[in-house]
Design an enzyme around this catalytic site. Structure first.
Site, PDB file in Angstrom:
ATOM      1  CD  GLU A 157      10.160  11.611  12.330  1.00  0.00           C
ATOM      2  OE1 GLU A 157       9.051  11.098  12.527  1.00  0.00           O
ATOM      3  OE2 GLU A 157      11.072  11.052  11.702  1.00  0.00           O
ATOM      4  CE  LYS A 196      -2.043   2.330   3.380  1.00  0.00           C
ATOM      5  NZ  LYS A 196      -1.830   3.702   2.869  1.00  0.00           N
ATOM      6  N   GLY A 253       6.854   4.193   8.562  1.00  0.00           N
ATOM      7  CA  GLY A 253       6.036   5.378   8.795  1.00  0.00           C
ATOM      8  C   GLY A 253       6.327   5.928  10.172  1.00  0.00           C
ATOM      9  CB  CYS A 280      12.991   7.999   8.529  1.00  0.00           C
ATOM     10  SG  CYS A 280      13.986   7.053   7.387  1.00  0.00           S
ATOM     11  CD  GLU A 324      13.257  -0.340   9.162  1.00  0.00           C
ATOM     12  OE1 GLU A 324      13.823   0.519   9.865  1.00  0.00           O
ATOM     13  OE2 GLU A 324      13.699  -1.496   9.026  1.00  0.00           O
TER      14      GLU A 324
HETATM   15  P1  NAP Z   1       2.341   7.749   8.693  1.00  0.00           P
HETATM   16  O1  NAP Z   1       1.336   8.794   8.927  1.00  0.00           O
HETATM   17  O2  NAP Z   1       2.751   6.880   9.799  1.00  0.00           O
HETATM   18  O3  NAP Z   1       1.782   6.873   7.491  1.00  0.00           O
HETATM   19  C1  NAP Z   1       2.525   5.820   6.918  1.00  0.00           C
HETATM   20  C2  NAP Z   1       1.591   4.896   6.190  1.00  0.00           C
HETATM   21  O4  NAP Z   1       0.735   4.222   7.126  1.00  0.00           O
HETATM   22  C3  NAP Z   1       0.645   5.596   5.208  1.00  0.00           C
HETATM   23  O5  NAP Z   1       0.519   4.778   4.062  1.00  0.00           O
HETATM   24  C4  NAP Z   1      -0.635   5.675   6.010  1.00  0.00           C
HETATM   25  O6  NAP Z   1      -1.793   5.867   5.240  1.00  0.00           O
HETATM   26  C5  NAP Z   1      -0.620   4.343   6.727  1.00  0.00           C
HETATM   27  N1  NAP Z   1      -1.495   4.252   7.898  1.00  0.00           N
HETATM   28  C6  NAP Z   1      -1.895   5.241   8.726  1.00  0.00           C
HETATM   29  N2  NAP Z   1      -2.705   4.747   9.694  1.00  0.00           N
HETATM   30  C7  NAP Z   1      -2.803   3.421   9.496  1.00  0.00           C
HETATM   31  C8  NAP Z   1      -3.494   2.362  10.170  1.00  0.00           C
HETATM   32  N3  NAP Z   1      -4.231   2.578  11.252  1.00  0.00           N
HETATM   33  N4  NAP Z   1      -3.368   1.125   9.683  1.00  0.00           N
HETATM   34  C9  NAP Z   1      -2.620   0.879   8.593  1.00  0.00           C
HETATM   35  N5  NAP Z   1      -1.965   1.828   7.911  1.00  0.00           N
HETATM   36  C10 NAP Z   1      -2.032   3.094   8.350  1.00  0.00           C
HETATM   37  O7  NAP Z   1       3.689   8.358   8.144  1.00  0.00           O
HETATM   38  P2  NAP Z   1       3.840   9.477   7.043  1.00  0.00           P
HETATM   39  O8  NAP Z   1       3.392  10.755   7.633  1.00  0.00           O
HETATM   40  O9  NAP Z   1       3.264   9.013   5.764  1.00  0.00           O
HETATM   41  O10 NAP Z   1       5.444   9.443   6.858  1.00  0.00           O
HETATM   42  C11 NAP Z   1       6.323  10.090   7.703  1.00  0.00           C
HETATM   43  C12 NAP Z   1       6.838   9.179   8.804  1.00  0.00           C
HETATM   44  O11 NAP Z   1       7.475   8.037   8.269  1.00  0.00           O
HETATM   45  C13 NAP Z   1       7.883   9.834   9.671  1.00  0.00           C
HETATM   46  O12 NAP Z   1       7.620   9.585  11.018  1.00  0.00           O
HETATM   47  C14 NAP Z   1       9.176   9.167   9.269  1.00  0.00           C
HETATM   48  O13 NAP Z   1      10.166   9.171  10.229  1.00  0.00           O
HETATM   49  C15 NAP Z   1       8.720   7.808   8.922  1.00  0.00           C
HETATM   50  N6  NAP Z   1       9.681   7.176   8.031  1.00  0.00           N
HETATM   51  C16 NAP Z   1      10.475   6.184   8.529  1.00  0.00           C
HETATM   52  C17 NAP Z   1      11.407   5.572   7.710  1.00  0.00           C
HETATM   53  C18 NAP Z   1      12.308   4.491   8.226  1.00  0.00           C
HETATM   54  O14 NAP Z   1      12.804   3.722   7.433  1.00  0.00           O
HETATM   55  N7  NAP Z   1      12.535   4.378   9.516  1.00  0.00           N
HETATM   56  C19 NAP Z   1      11.506   5.948   6.376  1.00  0.00           C
HETATM   57  C20 NAP Z   1      10.679   6.955   5.907  1.00  0.00           C
HETATM   58  C21 NAP Z   1       9.754   7.547   6.752  1.00  0.00           C
HETATM   59  P3  NAP Z   1      -2.587   7.268   5.424  1.00  0.00           P
HETATM   60  O15 NAP Z   1      -1.647   8.353   5.044  1.00  0.00           O
HETATM   61  O16 NAP Z   1      -3.765   7.152   4.563  1.00  0.00           O
HETATM   62  O17 NAP Z   1      -2.952   7.390   6.892  1.00  0.00           O
END
Ligand code: NAP
Ligand code: MG
Length: 502
Positions: free
Chosen positions: A389, A179, A232, A288, A254
């Site tokens: 963050e 997804k 995420g 991230c 991650e």
């Molecule tokens: P996010 O809000 O956590 O969303 C990530 C993904 O999860 C999206 O596809 C989101 O869809 C989905 N999601 C949200 N709620 C969910 C649920 N209840 N069940 C299943 N899926 C769900 O993160 P973001 O704002 O897109 O990205 C930024 C974050 O990603 C930052 O915190 C960053 O540090 C982290 N990140 C970590 C890494 C790593 O490798 N450690 C790499 C890149 C980014 P929706 O948007 O539709 O809610």
């Protein structure tokens, strides 16, 4: 057909409900295209196809050497379409063209090619030490695919993240349903075609962008799913753990970070100043691993900050596709509001705003989500901007008095994803050993490689991606014990039946 349809069980299709959404270019506010919006019923269909494909072994049953050939063909397919994919990625996600080419498309090419090198290793059972207890036996381990994996990814490295998950899942023989984030459906949708042309059997891969609540949740709770790979935020990561608990799924997470960069007093300042800027302002801080806390020794503080602010003037903010631009927009209005909110909090809590601190909206930038490169000095460890963050172009500068203090500050975080030490390698490596994070760069930043394990300590995640260790996260470990003495009398069992007369 939508511009970016679902790739479901080998076919491009609309969502079952017919729902669509518009993907927007964060540089300009213009429409990039219409994407099919997967709902829970599409998730269920993709999982059913993945399950059937796994259970009849159409992919899992192939030799690793054979899977490797297909992975190489995917890598080649991406490379052939690199220019088109990079341009699309840039428009869909606000990545500068350099980032889209090098990190997203280049990364995807590199990951599929490298995972192809690992796949054949899974063909060979791993012998265990020969033992006589509890009985003479030959023992080995088989690394078998975990089954149906689902992957949920964010919007900051859309194609690269898709490539990470799919390449590892396929190398190990799994089926996978991915997804993409709803902000960035474009390049992942195109990847479907490349995967199909490379010869991945139908059903093994599905790519279905849709909202987290509903669609994402279905991918985490469906009992037919064996493993979830999530990238995420930490907040959503916690929710994924809760949702996955119902069926005890294998998990890799991650999550977020608040990574520290420690500048030692013997650092090469030309390198460290530019490095510190790259570490945080790359992709407008939406990374991230972003080095969002800069720890400077008292003695070097003023001179370093002065040089940093001077160099920051040469960061060129603008629409991602424009020539010469080195920093693009934030992904969305929501992200813009979040980042401006943190800047406001930084001011209120008493940090000194040394650069930026506002939205940029002159001329070309009027309809995009741009924030000026922002630096706060006099940041103390208790401040919100030192702890949370931000995921935007906001650097927090903290002071330290000696190396022990620097290490303590760096480790004073709920996160532990990455970080850097700028200084002479011998001293820097000593400091690196003391940091509680999954990656430490010495005189470098942001460099990941498919051979190197990546993941977080503490609340930055669970498990590792990449390399052999990352690949094993997509496998189950099976121990096989082959008794070498088949005579009944030789068995040293805790006998349940009356011993036979000899
Ligand atoms: P996010 O809000 O956590 O969303 C990530 C993904 O999860 C999206 O596809 C989101 O869809 C989905 N999601 C949200 N709620 C969910 C649920 N209840 N069940 C299943 N899926 C769900 O993160 P973001 O704002 O897109 O990205 C930024 C974050 O990603 C930052 O915190 C960053 O540090 C982290 N990140 C970590 C890494 C790593 O490798 N450690 C790499 C890149 C980014 P929706 O948007 O539709 O809610
Ligand atoms: Mg989100």
């Amino acid at each position: 057909m939508s511009d970016f349809p679902l790739f479901l069980a080998g076919e491009y299709t609309e969502a079952a409900s017919g729902a669509t959404f518009e993907s927007v270019d964060p540089s300009t506010g213009e429409r990039v295209g219409t994407a099919a919006k997967a709902g829970p019923e599409d998730a269920a269909a993709a999982i059913a196809a993945a399950r059937a494909a796994f259970d009849d072994r159409r992919w899992a049953g192939r030799r690793g050497t054979d899977r490797a050939r297909v992975l190489q063909a995917i890598s080649k397919g991406i490379k052939e379409r690199a220019a088109e994919l990079a341009e699309l990625e840039s428009r869909d996600s606000g990545a500068t063209l350099a980032k889209a080419k090098g990190a997203d498309v280049g990364g995807a090419v590199h990951w599929f090619r490298t995972m192809a090198e690992y796949a054949p290793r899974l063909d060979e059972p791993e012998a265990l030490p020969q033992t006589m207890a509890p009985g003479p036996s030959y023992n080995y381990v088989r690394h078998e695919p975990v089954g149906v994996a689902t992957a949920i990814i964010p919007w900051n490295f859309p194609l690269q993240m898709a490539a990470w998950k799919i390449s590892m899942a396929l190398a190990a023989g799994n089926s996978i349903v991915l997804k993409p984030a709803p902000e960035t459906p474009a390049t992942a949708s195109r990847l479907g075609e490349i995967i199909r042309e490379a010869g991945v059997p139908d059903g093994v891969v599905s790519i279905i962008p849709g909202p987290g609540p509903g669609t994402g949740e279905a991918l985490v709770t469906d009992p037919r799913v064996d493993k979830v790979a999530f990238t995420g935020s930490t907040e959503v990561g916690r929710e994924i753990m809760r949702l996955a608990a119902g069926t005890v799924k294998k998990l890799t997470l991650e999550l977020g970070g608040k990574s520290a960069q420690i500048v030692l007093d013997d650092a090469d300042l030309d390198l460290a100043v530019d490095g510190a800027i790259y570490a945080l302002f790359f992709h407008a801080g939406q990374v991230c691993t972003a080095g969002s806390r800069l720890l400077l020794p008292d003695a070097l503080h003023d001179a370093f900050v002065e040089r940093l602010l001077a160099r920051l003037e040469s960061v060129v903010v603008g629409p991602a596709l424009q020539k010469g631009v080195t920093m693009g927009p934030l992904i969305s209005q929501t992200q813009l509001d979040t980042v401006l909110g943190y800047i406001d909090t930084g001011r209120k809590e008493g940090a000194t705003l040394a650069a930026g601190g506002h939205r940029l909206e002159d001329g070309d930038l009027a309809d995009g989500f741009f924030v000026a490169p922002t630096v706060f000095t006099d940041v103390t460890p208790d401040m919100t901007i030192a702890r949370e963050e931000i995921f935007g172009p906001v650097l927090s500068v903290l002071r330290y008095d000696d190396v022990d203090h620097a290490v303590a500050l760096a480790n004073d975080s709920d996160y532990g994803l990455a970080g850097a030490v700028w200084g002479s390698p011998a001293r820097a490596m000593d400091v690196a050993a003391r940091l509680r994070t999954g990656t430490v760069w010495v005189n470098d930043y942001q460099l990941l490689n498919p051979h190197y394990p990546f993941g977080g300590y503490k609340q930055s995640g669970q498990g590792r991606e990449h390399g052999w260790q990352g690949l094993l996260e997509y496998t189950e470990t099976k121990h096989v014990h082959v008794g070498l003495d088949a005579r009944r009398a030789s068995k040293r069992w805790f006998d349940m039946t009356v011993p036979r007369p000899r």
